[in-house]
Design an enzyme around this catalytic site. Structure first.
Site, PDB file in Angstrom:
ATOM      1  N   HIS A   1      -4.372   1.169   7.491  1.00  0.00           N
ATOM      2  CA  HIS A   1      -3.024   1.742   7.591  1.00  0.00           C
ATOM      3  C   HIS A   1      -2.912   2.955   6.650  1.00  0.00           C
ATOM      4  O   HIS A   1      -2.379   4.003   7.028  1.00  0.00           O
ATOM      5  CB  HIS A   1      -2.002   0.657   7.238  1.00  0.00           C
ATOM      6  CG  HIS A   1      -0.573   1.089   7.289  1.00  0.00           C
ATOM      7  ND1 HIS A   1       0.325   0.612   8.233  1.00  0.00           N
ATOM      8  CD2 HIS A   1       0.133   1.943   6.521  1.00  0.00           C
ATOM      9  CE1 HIS A   1       1.509   1.184   8.031  1.00  0.00           C
ATOM     10  NE2 HIS A   1       1.423   1.980   6.984  1.00  0.00           N
ATOM     11  N   GLU A   2      -3.439   2.807   5.434  1.00  0.00           N
ATOM     12  CA  GLU A   2      -3.351   3.900   4.456  1.00  0.00           C
ATOM     13  C   GLU A   2      -4.254   5.078   4.842  1.00  0.00           C
ATOM     14  O   GLU A   2      -3.868   6.235   4.690  1.00  0.00           O
ATOM     15  CB  GLU A   2      -3.722   3.410   3.054  1.00  0.00           C
ATOM     16  CG  GLU A   2      -2.818   2.318   2.484  1.00  0.00           C
ATOM     17  CD  GLU A   2      -1.342   2.609   2.670  1.00  0.00           C
ATOM     18  OE1 GLU A   2      -0.931   3.782   2.570  1.00  0.00           O
ATOM     19  OE2 GLU A   2      -0.581   1.666   2.949  1.00  0.00           O
TER      20      GLU A   2
ATOM     21  N   CYS B   1       5.999  -0.128   7.747  1.00  0.00           N
ATOM     22  CA  CYS B   1       5.632   1.045   6.952  1.00  0.00           C
ATOM     23  C   CYS B   1       6.811   1.460   6.085  1.00  0.00           C
ATOM     24  O   CYS B   1       7.950   1.514   6.554  1.00  0.00           O
ATOM     25  CB  CYS B   1       5.242   2.181   7.889  1.00  0.00           C
ATOM     26  SG  CYS B   1       4.750   3.684   7.020  1.00  0.00           S
ATOM     27  N   LEU B   2       6.526   1.782   4.826  1.00  0.00           N
ATOM     28  CA  LEU B   2       7.596   2.191   3.908  1.00  0.00           C
ATOM     29  C   LEU B   2       8.257   3.490   4.353  1.00  0.00           C
ATOM     30  O   LEU B   2       9.384   3.770   3.964  1.00  0.00           O
ATOM     31  CB  LEU B   2       7.035   2.348   2.493  1.00  0.00           C
ATOM     32  CG  LEU B   2       6.497   1.062   1.845  1.00  0.00           C
ATOM     33  CD1 LEU B   2       5.787   1.385   0.538  1.00  0.00           C
ATOM     34  CD2 LEU B   2       7.609   0.051   1.615  1.00  0.00           C
TER      35      LEU B   2
ATOM     36  N   HIS C   1      -2.573   7.117   7.290  1.00  0.00           N
ATOM     37  CA  HIS C   1      -1.606   8.028   6.650  1.00  0.00           C
ATOM     38  C   HIS C   1      -2.298   9.315   6.215  1.00  0.00           C
ATOM     39  O   HIS C   1      -1.770  10.409   6.377  1.00  0.00           O
ATOM     40  CB  HIS C   1      -0.989   7.380   5.408  1.00  0.00           C
ATOM     41  CG  HIS C   1       0.248   6.577   5.685  1.00  0.00           C
ATOM     42  ND1 HIS C   1       1.374   7.108   6.275  1.00  0.00           N
ATOM     43  CD2 HIS C   1       0.548   5.276   5.434  1.00  0.00           C
ATOM     44  CE1 HIS C   1       2.309   6.164   6.384  1.00  0.00           C
ATOM     45  NE2 HIS C   1       1.831   5.044   5.882  1.00  0.00           N
TER      46      HIS C   1
ATOM     47  N   GLY D   1       0.837  -1.194   0.000  1.00  0.00           N
ATOM     48  CA  GLY D   1       0.000   0.000   0.000  1.00  0.00           C
ATOM     49  C   GLY D   1       0.868   1.237   0.000  1.00  0.00           C
ATOM     50  O   GLY D   1       2.036   1.189   0.427  1.00  0.00           O
TER      51      GLY D   1
ATOM     52  N   GLN E   1       2.710   9.996   1.237  1.00  0.00           N
ATOM     53  CA  GLN E   1       4.003   9.328   1.439  1.00  0.00           C
ATOM     54  C   GLN E   1       5.010   9.670   0.343  1.00  0.00           C
ATOM     55  O   GLN E   1       6.196   9.437   0.500  1.00  0.00           O
ATOM     56  CB  GLN E   1       3.822   7.799   1.487  1.00  0.00           C
ATOM     57  CG  GLN E   1       3.381   7.269   2.838  1.00  0.00           C
ATOM     58  CD  GLN E   1       3.321   5.757   2.835  1.00  0.00           C
ATOM     59  OE1 GLN E   1       2.413   5.171   2.259  1.00  0.00           O
ATOM     60  NE2 GLN E   1       4.286   5.110   3.467  1.00  0.00           N
TER      61      GLN E   1
HETATM   62 ZN   LIG Z   1       2.772   3.232   6.027  1.00  0.00          ZN
END
Ligand SMILES: [Zn+2]
Length: 175
Positions: free
Chosen positions: A142-143, A100-101, A146, A52, A57
């Site tokens: 999660h997204e 998380c990225l 964000h 995702g 991000q």
């Molecule tokens: Zn994340």
């Protein structure tokens, strides 16, 4: 910033990630540019081995995310959701490991509702309602976090750092 993804260890990038982005304004976008945006986000997500990715991000100030998770036929299902909103969440919560990225080499157990119903818009600006459960519900939440300026580390008491490891297990769960 690998792949153009903002990281919390950078002060300015962290500030941006902590801000709630603006609503996506379809009137300001041409169809072709929206398609290009979705392809770009999908490409960045794939390059980073993510499941995702939210627009903020990668430094974009609007509410939109992409997600791609395995389906039951051994393939994957791809989503691009604009202005998402959680309409309903199950009382039943489950705990699951998240990464998380934007937070490299960090993992944590996070409790979240098992099932959610998300409303939003597709790339044509058409309203959509998506019923999700299991891993997909996890990625969507999660997204959407964000897009509210929230990160999974705000929701967990158990955070652990791991050295970069061979893809497979943990890498697949990052979003
Ligand atoms: Zn994340």
């Amino acid at each position: 910033m690998a792949h153009g993804i903002l990281l919390i260890e950078n002060k300015n990038e962290n500030l941006f990630l902590r801000k709630r982005p603006a609503d996506f304004d379809f009137k300001k976008w041409r169809k072709g540019d929206i398609t290009a945006l979705i392809l770009k986000m999908r490409r960045i997500m794939h390059a980073a081995n993510g499941v995702g990715l939210s627009a903020n991000q990668i430094g974009l100030d609007f509410r939109m995310f992409v997600a791609e998770v395995p389906d039951s036929q051994g393939g994957t299902k791809f989503y691009a959701v604009f202005n998402p909103k959680i309409e309903k969440a199950s009382d039943n919560k489950i705990s699951f490991e998240e990464g998380c990225l934007s937070i490299p080499e960090t993992w944590g157990e996070v409790d979240r509702p098992e099932k959610i119903v998300v409303s939003g818009f597709d790339k044509n600006g058409k309203p959509v309602k998506i019923k999700t459960w299991g891993f997909l519900a996890r990625v969507f939440q999660h997204e959407i976090d964000h897009l509210d300026g929230k990160l999974f580390i705000d929701r967990t008491k158990k955070i652990y750092k791991v050295e970069p490891q061979p893809k497979k297990q943990s890498q697949q769960k990052k979003s």
